[in-house]
Design an enzyme around this catalytic site. Structure first.
Site, short mmCIF file in Angstrom:
data_model
loop_
_atom_site.label_atom_id
_atom_site.label_comp_id
_atom_site.label_asym_id
_atom_site.label_seq_id
_atom_site.Cartn_x
_atom_site.Cartn_y
_atom_site.Cartn_z
NE ARG A 47 -3.23 -0.07 2.95
CZ ARG A 47 -4.45 -0.41 2.54
NH1 ARG A 47 -5.16 0.42 1.80
NH2 ARG A 47 -4.96 -1.59 2.87
N GLY A 48 0.57 2.22 -0.81
CA GLY A 48 1.37 3.44 -0.84
C GLY A 48 0.62 4.56 -1.52
N GLY A 49 0.78 5.80 -0.97
CA GLY A 49 0.07 6.92 -1.57
C GLY A 49 -1.42 6.69 -1.51
N GLY A 82 -2.94 4.34 -3.58
CA GLY A 82 -3.24 3.09 -4.25
C GLY A 82 -2.80 1.87 -3.47
CB VAL A 98 0.52 -2.88 -5.45
CG1 VAL A 98 1.04 -3.82 -6.54
CG2 VAL A 98 0.80 -1.44 -5.84
CG ASP A 101 9.46 10.81 -5.17
OD1 ASP A 101 10.27 11.40 -4.43
OD2 ASP A 101 8.59 10.04 -4.73
CE LYS A 154 -0.27 3.11 -7.40
NZ LYS A 154 0.89 4.01 -7.62
#
Length: 473
Positions: free
Chosen positions: A40-42, A44, A46, A156, A61
């Site tokens: 899990r990130g941001g 969204g 996956v 980034d 995603k």
């Protein structure tokens, strides 16, 4: 148990996934079936997935349901898909399919990667050899060149967004184009930012990116300089847990040359520092230009890396090793990270003031080295002075404010040989003394640990007041 009571049973996969806000295994996503949660990130999540007919593995995603009704977030997610589909390159993740779940929750299917991030590799190995750095930078810069050619700035580029796939030959992928920016966006387009804030990671951001001014591909060049420093040295060029101070350093402070922290060819200093120039016109104009400089610095004809070893000389080292009790890197909370940073800062400053060359500074260690005189009496006095310095460092660490009980520091002293490159400024390039893992204790020690070579010929009354823990015979 009465007939009305339900029999106790374990939660099903569906129930466990629902309790975490995740999609359960078996959920269809276009022509793919979800198999389980990956990360899990941001905004969204996956999932591992597999094609319903061919069985081909993939990763899906999905935009989190909690934010799927936000127009701005959906637009950003859609632009991430657009960016990835617009760049076809072997070092950028490939998109297989795009769609929506339940007619409102967008997703995209991409190739599934097995391996580890560059961030995990650096944490495991502390720092990387120059040729390993070059081998990893080649595919990362190739991916960025493809992105820049397509008019896209990544914004980034950091170790956690670089994935090293397992298998032979090794493949490296540049990930997470979620905040990428078109170099010439449509007039009035504001899909990337929220009011007054530029997206990105403050510890790697170029000054113009921090200030929210016009940007171009040279913000990625700046981030590559930060990445190079971390790979070569084992830590970021600016080490602080205060975000305002981090921003100030990137805006105002020049980074130290990497060779002042660890033994490195001085040509690498020029490459890293040029990437991190405050004014973008002074940086490399492209990642291709940076790669040419790296190849020359590490293995080209202008490199100062010699075919034979540098001459050796006797030296003494004071070594600080941070040990975390009751956990590891994954348990690094703000308080623990702040205290580790405080330990490293104290050790670095005190050793430098005592005249030690800082031969290695990483995320959990500081190694200071001082050459020893050839005269026997002076050599013995120099080792005694090094033990006294170690004792002073130990006492300063014991008195530090807000010490975290989970942090223990081994302070060690050892004498051995180092390789010294003839130069105007002392340059230590190798030697047995730098291999702390071979002589430093494997367990926690109290007081100052000293090897027999550090205390040879010294009387008990000559040793510092802090107890010296000698090595076992």
């Amino acid at each position: 148990m009465t007939e009305d009571e339900e029999e106790t049973r374990p939660f099903s996969d569906f129930e466990r996934s629902a309790s975490r806000g995740e999609l359960p295994p078996g959920t269809p996503a276009g022509e793919y079936i979800l198999e389980g949660f990956i990360a899990r990130g941001g905004c969204g999540v996956v999932y591992a997935a597999r094609h319903t007919r061919s069985g081909k593995p993939a990763a899906v995603k999905v935009l989190s349901e909690a934010v799927a009704h936000s127009r701005r977030v959906v637009e950003r997610f859609a632009r991430e898909i657009e960016v990835l589909r617009s760049i076809s390159h072997p070092n950028i993740v490939e998109i297989y399919e795009v769609g929506e779940l339940n007619d409102y929750q967008p997703f995209y299917v991409m190739e599934r990667l097995e391996g580890q991030t560059l961030d995990a590799l650096i944490r495991a190995e502390t720092r990387l050899a120059p040729r390993e750095v070059l081998a990893l930078m080649e595919p990362v810069c190739a991916a960025l060149t493809a992105a820049h050619t397509a008019g896209i700035i990544h914004r980034d580029v950091k170790a956690s967004n670089i994935f090293i796939c397992s298998g032979v030959p090794r493949t490296v992928k540049l990930l997470d184009f979620g905040i990428a920016k078109m170099m010439a966006p449509e007039e009035g387009s504001t899909w990337l930012t929220t009011a007054g804030r530029m997206p990105g990671t403050p510890s790697i951001m170029a000054p113009e990116q921090i200030l929210g001014g016009p940007i171009d591909a040279r913000v990625d060049v700046y981030a590559l300089g930060v990445l190079l420093h971390r790979m070569l040295v084992g830590r970021l060029p600016f080490h602080t847990h205060d975000m305002d101070e981090m921003v100030r350093k990137h805006l105002e402070e020049a980074p130290l040359p990497p060779s002042l922290r660890v033994p490195l060819p001085i040509e690498l200093d020029a490459a890293v520092l040029r990437c991190m120039e405050k004014r973008r016109e002074r940086r490399f104009g492209s990642v291709d230009e940076l790669m040419r400089a790296l190849r020359e610095a590490i293995g080209g004809p202008s490199s100062s890396v010699r075919s034979g070893p540098d001459p050796t000389q006797s030296a003494v080292a004071v070594y600080l090793e941070v040990r975390m009790r009751g956990g590891g890197v994954d348990d690094l909370d703000d308080a623990l990270a702040a205290d580790i940073g405080q330990v490293l800062d104290i050790g670095e400053s005190q050793l430098a003031r005592a005249g030690f060359t800082l031969a290695s500074i990483t995320g959990n260690e500081v190694l200071g080295v001082r050459l020893l005189p050839t005269d026997a009496d002076e050599e013995r006095r120099a080792r005694r002075a090094a033990l006294a310095t170690a004792a002073e460092v130990h006492e300063a660490l014991a008195r530090r404010a807000d010490a975290d009980a989970r942090v223990h520091v081994n302070v060690c002293v050892h004498a051995d040989e180092v390789q010294v490159r003839p130069a105007l400024q002392l340059e230590i390039t190798g030697g047995a003394l730098l291999c702390a893992g071979l002589w430093a204790p494997g367990a926690e020690v109290q007081g100052v640990f000293a090897t027999p070579s550090a205390t040879a010929g010294l009387l008990a009354e000559e040793l510092p007041e802090v107890r010296v823990a000698r090595a076992r015979p």
